[in-house]
Design an enzyme around this catalytic site. Structure first.
Site, PDB file in Angstrom:
ATOM      1  N   HIS A   1       0.807  -1.218   0.000  1.00  0.00           N
ATOM      2  CA  HIS A   1       0.000   0.000   0.000  1.00  0.00           C
ATOM      3  C   HIS A   1       0.844   1.273   0.000  1.00  0.00           C
ATOM      4  O   HIS A   1       0.364   2.330  -0.431  1.00  0.00           O
ATOM      5  CB  HIS A   1      -0.947   0.012   1.205  1.00  0.00           C
ATOM      6  CG  HIS A   1      -2.183  -0.812   0.992  1.00  0.00           C
ATOM      7  ND1 HIS A   1      -2.217  -2.169   1.218  1.00  0.00           N
ATOM      8  CD2 HIS A   1      -3.434  -0.464   0.570  1.00  0.00           C
ATOM      9  CE1 HIS A   1      -3.432  -2.626   0.953  1.00  0.00           C
ATOM     10  NE2 HIS A   1      -4.183  -1.617   0.549  1.00  0.00           N
ATOM     11  N   GLY A   2       2.070   1.199   0.487  1.00  0.00           N
ATOM     12  CA  GLY A   2       2.895   2.405   0.492  1.00  0.00           C
ATOM     13  C   GLY A   2       4.248   2.173   1.130  1.00  0.00           C
ATOM     14  O   GLY A   2       4.410   1.285   1.986  1.00  0.00           O
TER      15      GLY A   2
END
Length: 387
Positions: A316-317
């Protein structure tokens, strides 16, 4: 380009629909491909070459995996290429920052700009090469259909992540206009815009003002900030998915459902069966099951769960906040697994009842609180802010 832009709503989509239904059947895939590349080019012009290279290389490797006597070598090459480009574009500066912190070095950050949608189309390409290796699908010789599958504009930027066994066959057979399907699609597009523009964008303004000034806020405002972000992220993700699924329906393409009332879940395991369903399925099929899945000892199963959620958080990041968010969810599911409760709730919520019984309402409330706590780590700029 984004779905909520005037260019997309008033020019791109109407022009595509008109062109798509004018051209002969044999030209429909090339029409979708051209418009998909235009869609990507208008949003990220300098990185369209990365998308095209991903299509070409995975097309070639897929056929080599299918034809050659030693397909594992080509699968390894495909995996290194796909994961490698994700690591380079998404995580280079993250790794440099952490190396500098651990070793007290002073390597300069490269400030590489991540191509839009690379996390999604890379996972789609990986699913294809792995499925060909497993013989779950045949390698296609139709380059236009394959490139259309990888770069299909509705789900190119933010999903849902489609498996090759579902989406690719739809580009290999003729598609006809279906009025009923198109009406359902338009309704879903409108519902998606409502979630995105009315719910998410308004909640984002309130959540941002609180998170950006968290040190000056009292407890009540901090709680509201977490709640506003909770509805913002649902409106953003599920709204985008609804627009993508509805738009695909206009062209006779069926994308998988990606959200199913996740905030009414009765435990975190059920939440993950209802939230970002396509990503969850991808990790189950290509990470969790190959690691051993639910087979083996409880310790092995918990190890597999934690690996999946660590990778999911990192996907996700490139920030430790996402890793903590992933492990936070993984630990709760691991606890449910130890108690043999991780697959207990799969039936329809409060079936044939307008309101849930008190016990289910309590379970939904507790799960919602746990989800909100997790979203604080997801939204925060760093762990200090989250705490």
């Amino acid at each position: 380009m984004i779905f909520s832009s005037i260019t997309f709503i008033y020019f791109f989509l109407p022009l595509l629909i008109l062109t798509y239904f004018i051209v002969p059947k044999k030209c429909k895939n090339i029409t979708l491909l051209i418009f998909s590349l235009i869609f990507y080019f208008l949003g990220e012009p300098k990185y369209i070459i990365i998308l095209l290279l991903s299509c070409i290389i995975n097309y070639i490797l897929g056929n080599l995996i299918y034809k050659k006597n030693n397909p594992k070598i080509y699968l390894i090459i495909a995996t290194i290429y796909n994961v490698g480009q994700l690591l380079i574009f998404k995580y280079t500066d993250f790794f440099i920052t952490n190396i500098n912190s651990l070793l007290n070095t002073n390597f300069k950050l490269l400030y590489i700009i991540m191509p839009i949608g690379i996390s999604f189309y890379t996972f789609q390409a990986l699913s294809y090469t792995i499925d060909v290796y497993r013989r779950d699908t045949n390698a296609t010789k139709d380059f236009i259909a394959f490139t259309s599958f990888i770069s299909f504009f509705p789900q190119l930027v933010a999903g849902p992540i489609e498996l090759s066994t579902n989406l690719l066959p739809q580009f290999l057979k003729p598609r006809r206009f279906d009025y009923t399907n198109a009406v359902i699609g338009m309704r879903q597009i409108l519902w998606g815009f409502f979630k995105k523009l009315i719910i998410a964008d308004n909640c984002a303004q309130l959540a941002n003002s609180i998170f950006d000034n968290y040190q000056d806020c009292n407890a009540s405002l901090l709680l509201l900030g977490a709640l506003f972000f909770t509805f913002q992220i649902y409106g953003d993700f599920s709204g985008y998915s609804d627009i993508a699924i509805g738009t695909a329906r206009l062209f006779g393409v069926n994308l998988m459902k990606n959200f199913n009332l996740p905030y009414f879940s009765r435990d975190i395991a059920e939440f993950w069966r209802r939230w970002h369903i396509s990503l969850n399925k991808w990790f189950i099929d290509y990470v969790y099951i190959p690691l051993g899945g639910s087979r083996g000892t409880k310790a092995m199963v918990i190890r597999n769960i934690l690996i999946v959620f660590f990778l999911s958080g990192l996907w996700h990041g490139a920030n430790w906040t996402f890793v903590v968010w992933g492990l936070y969810n993984g630990i709760i599911i691991a606890l449910l697994t130890l108690l043999n409760l991780n697959h207990k709730r799969s039936a329809i919520i409060s079936e044939k009842r307008f309101f849930p019984p008190l016990k289910e309402f309590g379970q939904i409330f507790i799960t919602f609180v746990l989800v909100v706590i997790g979203w604080i780590f997801f939204r925060a700029e760093d762990l200090t802010q989250a705490v």
